[in-house]
Enzyme design. Structure first.
Site, PDB file in Angstrom:
ATOM      1  N   TRP A 178      40.571  37.616  34.974  1.00  0.00           N
ATOM      2  CA  TRP A 178      40.417  36.164  34.865  1.00  0.00           C
ATOM      3  C   TRP A 178      41.711  35.371  34.950  1.00  0.00           C
ATOM      4  O   TRP A 178      41.704  34.200  35.292  1.00  0.00           O
ATOM      5  CB  TRP A 178      39.730  35.819  33.524  1.00  0.00           C
ATOM      6  CG  TRP A 178      40.679  35.732  32.373  1.00  0.00           C
ATOM      7  CD1 TRP A 178      41.500  34.684  32.074  1.00  0.00           C
ATOM      8  CD2 TRP A 178      40.952  36.730  31.387  1.00  0.00           C
ATOM      9  NE1 TRP A 178      42.251  34.968  30.970  1.00  0.00           N
ATOM     10  CE2 TRP A 178      41.928  36.223  30.528  1.00  0.00           C
ATOM     11  CE3 TRP A 178      40.457  38.021  31.148  1.00  0.00           C
ATOM     12  CZ2 TRP A 178      42.419  36.944  29.448  1.00  0.00           C
ATOM     13  CZ3 TRP A 178      40.948  38.720  30.068  1.00  0.00           C
ATOM     14  CH2 TRP A 178      41.911  38.190  29.241  1.00  0.00           C
ATOM     15  N   ASN A 179      42.846  36.010  34.626  1.00  0.00           N
ATOM     16  CA  ASN A 179      43.999  35.190  34.249  1.00  0.00           C
ATOM     17  C   ASN A 179      44.675  34.468  35.412  1.00  0.00           C
ATOM     18  O   ASN A 179      45.318  33.447  35.191  1.00  0.00           O
ATOM     19  CB  ASN A 179      45.024  36.033  33.486  1.00  0.00           C
ATOM     20  CG  ASN A 179      45.521  37.185  34.318  1.00  0.00           C
ATOM     21  OD1 ASN A 179      44.738  37.898  34.918  1.00  0.00           O
ATOM     22  ND2 ASN A 179      46.806  37.352  34.383  1.00  0.00           N
ATOM     23  N   LYS A 224      35.197  40.376  44.295  1.00  0.00           N
ATOM     24  CA  LYS A 224      34.461  40.105  43.057  1.00  0.00           C
ATOM     25  C   LYS A 224      35.371  39.331  42.113  1.00  0.00           C
ATOM     26  O   LYS A 224      36.357  39.850  41.604  1.00  0.00           O
ATOM     27  CB  LYS A 224      34.009  41.402  42.380  1.00  0.00           C
ATOM     28  CG  LYS A 224      33.225  41.136  41.092  1.00  0.00           C
ATOM     29  CD  LYS A 224      33.165  42.365  40.243  1.00  0.00           C
ATOM     30  CE  LYS A 224      33.230  42.152  38.749  1.00  0.00           C
ATOM     31  NZ  LYS A 224      33.562  40.867  38.181  1.00  0.00           N
ATOM     32  N   GLY A 269      43.485  44.612  36.774  1.00  0.00           N
ATOM     33  CA  GLY A 269      42.779  44.482  35.494  1.00  0.00           C
ATOM     34  C   GLY A 269      43.405  45.415  34.483  1.00  0.00           C
ATOM     35  O   GLY A 269      44.586  45.743  34.595  1.00  0.00           O
ATOM     36  N   GLY A 270      42.621  45.853  33.520  1.00  0.00           N
ATOM     37  CA  GLY A 270      43.154  46.688  32.449  1.00  0.00           C
ATOM     38  C   GLY A 270      43.078  48.173  32.779  1.00  0.00           C
ATOM     39  O   GLY A 270      42.282  48.591  33.620  1.00  0.00           O
ATOM     40  N   GLU A 312      46.674  47.504  39.888  1.00  0.00           N
ATOM     41  CA  GLU A 312      47.704  46.659  39.259  1.00  0.00           C
ATOM     42  C   GLU A 312      47.214  46.400  37.841  1.00  0.00           C
ATOM     43  O   GLU A 312      46.240  45.660  37.650  1.00  0.00           O
ATOM     44  CB  GLU A 312      47.853  45.327  39.998  1.00  0.00           C
ATOM     45  CG  GLU A 312      48.277  45.447  41.440  1.00  0.00           C
ATOM     46  CD  GLU A 312      49.715  45.902  41.607  1.00  0.00           C
ATOM     47  OE1 GLU A 312      50.478  45.894  40.627  1.00  0.00           O
ATOM     48  OE2 GLU A 312      50.060  46.299  42.733  1.00  0.00           O
ATOM     49  N   LEU A 313      47.870  47.016  36.859  1.00  0.00           N
ATOM     50  CA  LEU A 313      47.322  46.984  35.499  1.00  0.00           C
ATOM     51  C   LEU A 313      48.212  46.175  34.552  1.00  0.00           C
ATOM     52  O   LEU A 313      48.995  45.350  34.989  1.00  0.00           O
ATOM     53  CB  LEU A 313      47.113  48.420  35.032  1.00  0.00           C
ATOM     54  CG  LEU A 313      46.368  49.294  36.068  1.00  0.00           C
ATOM     55  CD1 LEU A 313      46.231  50.711  35.589  1.00  0.00           C
ATOM     56  CD2 LEU A 313      45.015  48.706  36.418  1.00  0.00           C
ATOM     57  N   CYS A 354      50.204  39.409  33.207  1.00  0.00           N
ATOM     58  CA  CYS A 354      50.474  40.857  33.172  1.00  0.00           C
ATOM     59  C   CYS A 354      51.960  41.120  32.997  1.00  0.00           C
ATOM     60  O   CYS A 354      52.339  42.138  32.445  1.00  0.00           O
ATOM     61  CB  CYS A 354      49.941  41.510  34.426  1.00  0.00           C
ATOM     62  SG  CYS A 354      50.511  40.709  35.909  1.00  0.00           S
ATOM     63  N   GLU A 374      49.185  45.943  24.565  1.00  0.00           N
ATOM     64  CA  GLU A 374      49.217  44.701  25.329  1.00  0.00           C
ATOM     65  C   GLU A 374      48.322  43.690  24.603  1.00  0.00           C
ATOM     66  O   GLU A 374      47.162  43.985  24.313  1.00  0.00           O
ATOM     67  CB  GLU A 374      48.683  44.920  26.745  1.00  0.00           C
ATOM     68  CG  GLU A 374      48.810  43.666  27.579  1.00  0.00           C
ATOM     69  CD  GLU A 374      48.180  43.789  28.960  1.00  0.00           C
ATOM     70  OE1 GLU A 374      47.111  44.376  29.067  1.00  0.00           O
ATOM     71  OE2 GLU A 374      48.779  43.260  29.904  1.00  0.00           O
TER      72      GLU A 374
HETATM   73  P1  NAD Z   1      39.262  44.066  32.955  1.00  0.00           P
HETATM   74  O1  NAD Z   1      39.827  45.362  33.395  1.00  0.00           O
HETATM   75  O2  NAD Z   1      38.339  44.037  31.810  1.00  0.00           O
HETATM   76  O3  NAD Z   1      38.455  43.328  34.143  1.00  0.00           O
HETATM   77  C1  NAD Z   1      39.033  43.107  35.394  1.00  0.00           C
HETATM   78  C2  NAD Z   1      37.932  43.036  36.442  1.00  0.00           C
HETATM   79  O4  NAD Z   1      37.294  44.307  36.517  1.00  0.00           O
HETATM   80  C3  NAD Z   1      36.834  42.017  36.133  1.00  0.00           C
HETATM   81  O5  NAD Z   1      36.457  41.392  37.337  1.00  0.00           O
HETATM   82  C4  NAD Z   1      35.696  42.905  35.621  1.00  0.00           C
HETATM   83  O6  NAD Z   1      34.416  42.362  35.824  1.00  0.00           O
HETATM   84  C5  NAD Z   1      35.881  44.153  36.448  1.00  0.00           C
HETATM   85  N1  NAD Z   1      35.291  45.367  35.857  1.00  0.00           N
HETATM   86  C6  NAD Z   1      35.098  45.656  34.555  1.00  0.00           C
HETATM   87  N2  NAD Z   1      34.529  46.873  34.431  1.00  0.00           N
HETATM   88  C7  NAD Z   1      34.367  47.365  35.676  1.00  0.00           C
HETATM   89  C8  NAD Z   1      33.846  48.583  36.208  1.00  0.00           C
HETATM   90  N3  NAD Z   1      33.371  49.544  35.424  1.00  0.00           N
HETATM   91  N4  NAD Z   1      33.837  48.763  37.548  1.00  0.00           N
HETATM   92  C9  NAD Z   1      34.338  47.805  38.357  1.00  0.00           C
HETATM   93  N5  NAD Z   1      34.817  46.621  37.919  1.00  0.00           N
HETATM   94  C10 NAD Z   1      34.850  46.407  36.594  1.00  0.00           C
HETATM   95  O7  NAD Z   1      40.525  43.160  32.741  1.00  0.00           O
HETATM   96  P2  NAD Z   1      40.545  41.727  32.093  1.00  0.00           P
HETATM   97  O8  NAD Z   1      40.418  41.938  30.642  1.00  0.00           O
HETATM   98  O9  NAD Z   1      39.640  40.809  32.804  1.00  0.00           O
HETATM   99  O10 NAD Z   1      42.042  41.295  32.491  1.00  0.00           O
HETATM  100  C11 NAD Z   1      43.143  41.570  31.741  1.00  0.00           C
HETATM  101  C12 NAD Z   1      43.889  42.790  32.229  1.00  0.00           C
HETATM  102  O11 NAD Z   1      44.344  42.622  33.582  1.00  0.00           O
HETATM  103  C13 NAD Z   1      45.138  42.996  31.424  1.00  0.00           C
HETATM  104  O12 NAD Z   1      45.308  44.355  31.101  1.00  0.00           O
HETATM  105  C14 NAD Z   1      46.239  42.525  32.343  1.00  0.00           C
HETATM  106  O13 NAD Z   1      47.506  42.997  32.063  1.00  0.00           O
HETATM  107  C15 NAD Z   1      45.735  42.969  33.660  1.00  0.00           C
HETATM  108  N6  NAD Z   1      46.416  42.233  34.742  1.00  0.00           N
HETATM  109  C16 NAD Z   1      47.291  42.919  35.557  1.00  0.00           C
HETATM  110  C17 NAD Z   1      47.987  42.250  36.562  1.00  0.00           C
HETATM  111  C18 NAD Z   1      48.921  42.970  37.491  1.00  0.00           C
HETATM  112  O14 NAD Z   1      49.149  42.489  38.576  1.00  0.00           O
HETATM  113  N7  NAD Z   1      49.478  44.085  37.123  1.00  0.00           N
HETATM  114  C19 NAD Z   1      47.787  40.890  36.745  1.00  0.00           C
HETATM  115  C20 NAD Z   1      46.919  40.221  35.895  1.00  0.00           C
HETATM  116  C21 NAD Z   1      46.229  40.925  34.909  1.00  0.00           C
END
Ligand code: NAD
Length: 491
Positions: free
Chosen positions: A151-152, A175, A228-229, A250-251, A284, A383
């Site tokens: 989301w961020n 997505k 994402g995470g 990219e986590l 992130c 984090e």
């Molecule tokens: P998240 O991992 O919960 O969700 C990210 C995306 O993945 C969402 O669109 C979600 O719907 C989808 N998702 C969730 N479960 C899934 C599955 N089983 N299969 C496929 N898709 C799935 O992350 P969040 O809580 O929305 O975002 C925060 C995280 O993102 C933090 O850890 C942050 O550090 C990381 N982040 C990393 C970067 C980077 O570039 N390294 C940039 C921004 C955010």
């Protein structure tokens, strides 16, 4: 008040999904929009449309320069629509308006950068060690890309996936996060206006366990680009066993900023404040661990606390506001939980640590600074993804380096010193994908971005990232006029 209604974009058409969900405005906690919730069948239609567009019709016949022109047009449409996109992102995520607008204008540069690279992809020709043979390689688009973002910073994180993927000739199902998808669902209109053929870009949103899982395990997907995470990343890697897609991750991060006694403390403090309090810490690359040389600890803390207390919290749409709310109530609860556990483990609360007075309805949290004696506290290890800075003291270079590298993450890092030799030693020894020296939070379309360890694999942005959306085809041509001899007759 009636909710604003958003639609999904599949195969060049805007449509309602069979189910919907409400999106809350983080500044008020009140529902403001109705979002389409894509289910497994919607995902299947989107991926099939992307597959058809990749294999038949106009897109595979377009030359690379024509793909580049479409991307330039998309960038121009985005810049022209920056105010609307910024307003939507601010309303749906709480990110402050003056940041969302500036960032969207800059994201257009990412589309332009990759537009320019579209017709610069090249194969190679080989001085091959066989008689009468020509051998060369072609760089071909990899196929259907599943792009998944958190989301961020959805506009930015989707640009570093979409722009190289489209420049390379791939098709995409993007997505958007279920939290704050409004700007990307609106962005679909710009894709449509730019004139991309139907199915080349599909934009949906939905829940991770249904929509995200169906997308990343779909047999027609060849490439997964995920931000994402780490926990979700592991699920996605497991899902990709189904399609053997190439995956980039990219986590998150727990990025250290190291400040030495010789640093310009005022300048470092400004970078630290921007590193942890911009985007309300939901970044992130947030510089969430501050490591300070012990003899300047007191002085730097005084500067930081004064700056943190001066930050103007308020309505994120107001251009005067310096820090808005967190994006979701879940995130607010998470930040408070880590803070409470850290204080119970011995971290000392210096400022902040609660929701500010007068903002009970929204998901606001004060700029927070914690002084920590050791690294075994939750706020130093985990984090947080919120406006919480954990501060630790070090004596010398060796201790600073050991503390900086004492994390399972390795996304970004910052070093503040006037000693050029020390700066280079730290550049070499820090286990992080990015090292900023006497600066922080710099990004550019030209410079790769990505992490070590639990912060992920693969790099986004930078010219080489386009190669991750291609695969190599090796071509052999027999130039001899002689027929091929019988393989069973030895000469
Ligand atoms: P998240 O991992 O919960 O969700 C990210 C995306 O993945 C969402 O669109 C979600 O719907 C989808 N998702 C969730 N479960 C899934 C599955 N089983 N299969 C496929 N898709 C799935 O992350 P969040 O809580 O929305 O975002 C925060 C995280 O993102 C933090 O850890 C942050 O550090 C990381 N982040 C990393 C970067 C980077 O570039 N390294 C940039 C921004 C955010």
């Amino acid at each position: 008040m009636a909710l604003e209604v958003f639609q999904q974009y599949i195969n060049g058409a805007f449509e309602d999904a069979s189910e919907t969900f409400e999106s809350l405005d983080p500044a008020t906690g009140v529902a403001w929009a109705q979002m389409p919730m894509a289910n497994e069948s919607d995902v299947d239609r989107a991926v099939t449309a992307a597959h058809v567009a990749f294999t038949t019709g106009v897109w595979p016949t377009l030359n690379a320069s024509a793909r580049g022109k479409l991307l330039y047009k998309l960038a121009d449409l985005m810049a022209a629509d920056a105010d609307v996109l910024a307003e939507l992102e601010t309303t749906d995520t709480g990110k402050i308006r003056r940041e969302t607008r500036a960032v969207i204008m800059y994201i257009a540069e990412y589309y332009r950068y990759f537009a320019g690279l579209a017709d610069k992809l090249q194969g190679a020709h080989f001085a091959v060690d066989k008689p009468n043979m020509e051998a060369y390689t072609r760089r071909e688009p990899i196929g259907v890309v599943a792009a998944i973002v958190p989301w961020n910073s959805q506009m930015f994180l989707s640009a570093v996936k979409l722009a190289p993927a489209l420049a390379a000739g791939c098709t995409v199902v993007l997505k958007a996060s279920e939290d704050g998808p409004a700007p990307l669902l609106h962005f679909a209109k710009l894709v449509d206006h730019a004139g991309f053929p139907p199915g080349v870009v599909n934009i949906i949103t939905g829940m991770g366990q249904s929509c995200g899982k169906a997308l990343t395990s779909h047999p027609l997907v060849s490439r997964i680009a995920f931000t994402g995470g780490p926990a979700t990343a592991k699920e996605i890697v497991a899902n990709s066993a189904n399609n053997l897609a190439v995956v980039s991750l990219e986590l998150g991060g727990k990025s250290p900023i190291i400040v030495f006694e010789d640093a310009d403390l005022e300048s470092a403090a400004n970078a630290i404040v921007s590193g942890i309090f911009a985007a309300t810490g939901q970044s992130c690359v947030a510089g969430s661990r501050l490591l300070v040389q012990e003899n300047v600890h007191k002085q730097l803390m005084e500067i930081l606390v004064a700056k943190a207390k001066r930050i103007k919290i308020g309505d994120p749409q107001n251009l005067e506001t310096e820090m808005g709310p967190l994006a979701t109530k879940r995130q607010l609860t998470h930040v408070q939980d880590v803070l409470d556990r850290s204080v119970a483990q011995g971290a000392k609360l210096i400022t902040g640590g609660k929701s500010p007075a007068g903002f009970a309805a929204g998901f606001y949290y004060e700029p927070t600074i914690l002084d920590c004696e050791g690294s075994l506290v939750a706020c130093v290890q985990e984090e947080i993804f919120g406006p919480v800075l954990s501060v630790l003291k070090f004596r010398d270079d060796a201790e600073a380096l050991a503390m900086a590298n004492d994390s399972e993450y390795g996304l970004a890092s910052g070093v503040f010193t006037k000693d050029i030799g020390r700066a280079h030693r730290f550049v070499r020894s820090l286990r992080a994908g990015i090292v900023w020296v006497n600066t922080y939070r710099m990004i550019s379309p030209m410079v790769p971005f990505g992490g070590y360890g639990q912060s992920g694999t693969g790099r986004e942005a930078g010219a080489e990232s386009i190669l991750d959306y291609t695969r190599t085809k090796s071509v052999w041509i027999n130039t001899s006029e002689e027929p091929i001899s019988d393989p069973f007759i030895m000469r």
